[in-house]
Design a protein around this motif. Structure first.
Motif, short mmCIF file in Angstrom:
data_model
loop_
_atom_site.label_atom_id
_atom_site.label_comp_id
_atom_site.label_asym_id
_atom_site.label_seq_id
_atom_site.Cartn_x
_atom_site.Cartn_y
_atom_site.Cartn_z
N ALA A 204 0.81 -1.21 0.00
CA ALA A 204 0.00 0.00 0.00
C ALA A 204 0.85 1.26 0.00
O ALA A 204 0.42 2.30 -0.47
N ASN A 205 2.08 1.15 0.55
CA ASN A 205 2.89 2.37 0.66
C ASN A 205 3.77 2.60 -0.56
O ASN A 205 4.60 3.50 -0.58
N ILE A 206 3.62 1.79 -1.62
CA ILE A 206 4.33 2.05 -2.86
C ILE A 206 3.48 3.02 -3.68
O ILE A 206 2.34 2.73 -4.00
N ARG A 207 4.04 4.14 -4.02
CA ARG A 207 3.26 5.21 -4.63
C ARG A 207 3.11 5.02 -6.13
O ARG A 207 3.99 4.55 -6.81
N ASP A 208 1.92 5.43 -6.64
CA ASP A 208 1.65 5.31 -8.06
C ASP A 208 2.08 6.56 -8.84
O ASP A 208 2.11 6.55 -10.06
N GLU A 209 2.37 7.64 -8.12
CA GLU A 209 2.79 8.83 -8.84
C GLU A 209 4.22 8.67 -9.34
O GLU A 209 4.90 7.72 -8.97
N VAL A 210 4.67 9.59 -10.17
CA VAL A 210 6.03 9.53 -10.69
C VAL A 210 7.01 9.64 -9.53
O VAL A 210 6.93 10.54 -8.70
N MET A 211 7.95 8.71 -9.46
CA MET A 211 8.89 8.66 -8.36
C MET A 211 10.21 9.29 -8.76
O MET A 211 10.63 9.21 -9.90
N ALA A 212 10.86 9.91 -7.79
CA ALA A 212 12.16 10.50 -8.04
C ALA A 212 13.16 9.39 -8.31
O ALA A 212 13.15 8.35 -7.66
N ASP A 213 14.02 9.60 -9.29
CA ASP A 213 15.03 8.61 -9.62
C ASP A 213 16.34 9.02 -8.95
O ASP A 213 17.13 9.77 -9.51
N ASN A 214 16.55 8.53 -7.75
CA ASN A 214 17.75 8.83 -7.00
C ASN A 214 18.77 7.72 -7.21
O ASN A 214 18.71 6.67 -6.57
N TYR A 215 19.69 7.96 -8.12
CA TYR A 215 20.72 6.96 -8.42
C TYR A 215 21.87 7.03 -7.44
O TYR A 215 22.62 6.06 -7.31
N VAL A 216 22.00 8.15 -6.77
CA VAL A 216 23.04 8.32 -5.74
C VAL A 216 22.39 8.99 -4.53
O VAL A 216 21.60 9.92 -4.69
N TYR A 217 22.69 8.52 -3.34
CA TYR A 217 22.14 9.11 -2.13
C TYR A 217 23.18 9.06 -1.02
O TYR A 217 24.15 8.30 -1.08
N MET A 218 22.97 9.87 -0.01
CA MET A 218 23.90 9.95 1.13
C MET A 218 23.28 9.30 2.35
O MET A 218 22.08 9.46 2.62
N LEU A 219 24.07 8.56 3.10
CA LEU A 219 23.63 7.96 4.35
C LEU A 219 24.82 7.83 5.27
O LEU A 219 25.85 7.26 4.90
N ASP A 220 24.71 8.39 6.46
CA ASP A 220 25.79 8.34 7.45
C ASP A 220 27.11 8.85 6.87
O ASP A 220 28.18 8.30 7.14
N GLY A 221 27.01 9.89 6.05
CA GLY A 221 28.22 10.52 5.52
C GLY A 221 28.88 9.80 4.37
O GLY A 221 29.96 10.19 3.93
N LYS A 222 28.22 8.75 3.85
CA LYS A 222 28.78 8.00 2.72
C LYS A 222 27.87 8.09 1.52
O LYS A 222 26.65 8.24 1.64
N ALA A 223 28.46 7.96 0.34
CA ALA A 223 27.70 7.98 -0.90
C ALA A 223 27.35 6.56 -1.32
O ALA A 223 28.23 5.68 -1.38
N TYR A 224 26.07 6.33 -1.60
CA TYR A 224 25.59 5.03 -2.03
C TYR A 224 25.03 5.15 -3.45
O TYR A 224 24.39 6.15 -3.79
N VAL A 225 25.26 4.12 -4.25
CA VAL A 225 24.80 4.11 -5.63
C VAL A 225 23.66 3.10 -5.76
O VAL A 225 23.80 1.93 -5.40
#
Length: 288
Positions: A77-98
């Motif tokens: 139910a929490n998966i949205r049907d609207e257009v989703m942002a395409d985040n190919y790179v994100y930051m978590l705890d000061g590190k870059a994740y792909v």
């Protein structure tokens, strides 16, 4: 799929399930070897299983929501049907994740995809996966990232996009970054051939999700499309990575319980590969 998590020594809940001994892989030749035959046989044996999973997955191709048959054949139910942002790179705890893909051949019971669409305030569901290195690099440059390590870990299994994974890792390596791959270890089965040799030189560290101490428990926890055959493939992949000079570590989530963690430690000792215990993050880092 690799769960994003932190180190923690204590267990939270106990995973129950009958176990059985599996043949030890500790005696396997530690030199680079070919498991192409094993992969080919496993792929052949899994064709009918995968066909059933594909039918049950429903809209995984668009939403990447794991095996539909384990989600009642419906989208969460929490998966949205609207257009989703395409985040190919994100930051978590000061590190870059792909984040390269939504696809994964496992549907782990502890996966953070079961409790949200991303981490913190970043959506990781991809409406469109990246097509080339430039798309990933463009987002990475906007982060003004100052640390020295880039981690390939998103809501899908990175080795599902093997060619793009290798190209991106080579790009980051040429720019002076260390690279780490968080993986379920099933890239060989997914791609139909051994892949550790292709990762050597572009991946510095392979963090492989062991998840359980034997094949039956592994299938119960991961609900893999490859069933019990996946367990040996994970161990073989880790040994291959180590043999090719990639720093290799196994990981398990602390929800499997103290006894199972101890059994995993014994298994890892036989393979001479270190084990890291990860804390289960139930709230997708929203309270971190």
């Amino acid at each position: 799929l690799t769960t994003i998590s932190k180190c923690k020594k204590s267990a939270v809940t106990v995973w129950s399930g009958a176990g059985r001994s599996v043949r030890s892989i500790a005696r396997r030749d530690r030199q680079p070897v070919s498991h192409a035959g094993t992969y080919a046989r496993t792929v052949e044996l899994s064709k009918k299983r995968r066909a059933r999973c594909e039918e049950a997955r429903g809209d995984q191709k668009r939403f990447g929501c794991g095996h539909g048959k384990y989600n009642g054949g419906k989208r969460r139910a929490n998966i949205r049907d609207e257009v989703m942002a395409d985040n190919y790179v994100y930051m978590l705890d000061g590190k870059a994740y792909v984040n390269l893909t939504n696809k994964c051949c496992n549907a782990c019971v502890f996966c953070i995809r079961n409790t949200g669409d991303g981490v913190k305030d970043t959506s990781l569901w991809l409406d469109r996966e990246p097509t080339d290195v430039d798309e990933v690099w463009e987002q990475f440059e906007k982060l003004r990232y100052g640390s020295g390590e880039v981690v390939f870990c998103g809501f899908g299994e990175p080795t599902e996009r093997l060619e793009l994974l290798k190209a991106c890792a080579a790009k980051f390596k040429s720019a002076g970054y260390n690279t780490r791959l968080n993986t379920n270890g099933l890239g060989g089965l997914v791609n139909g051939h051994d892949i550790a040799g292709e990762l050597a030189g572009v991946i510095d560290v392979a963090s492989v999700s062991l998840n359980a101490s034997d094949a039956i428990k592994y299938a119960q926890v991961t609900r893999s499309a490859y069933g019990e055959a996946a367990f040996d493939a994970v161990a073989a992949f880790a040994l291959d990575c180590k043999a090719h000079g990639i720093e290799t570590v196994f990981t398990v989530v602390d929800t499997i319980g103290d006894d199972e963690i101890a059994a995993c430690k014994r298994f890892c000792e036989k393979l001479d590969i270190p084990l890291r215990i990860r804390e289960y993050i139930a709230d997708n880092y929203n309270n971190q």
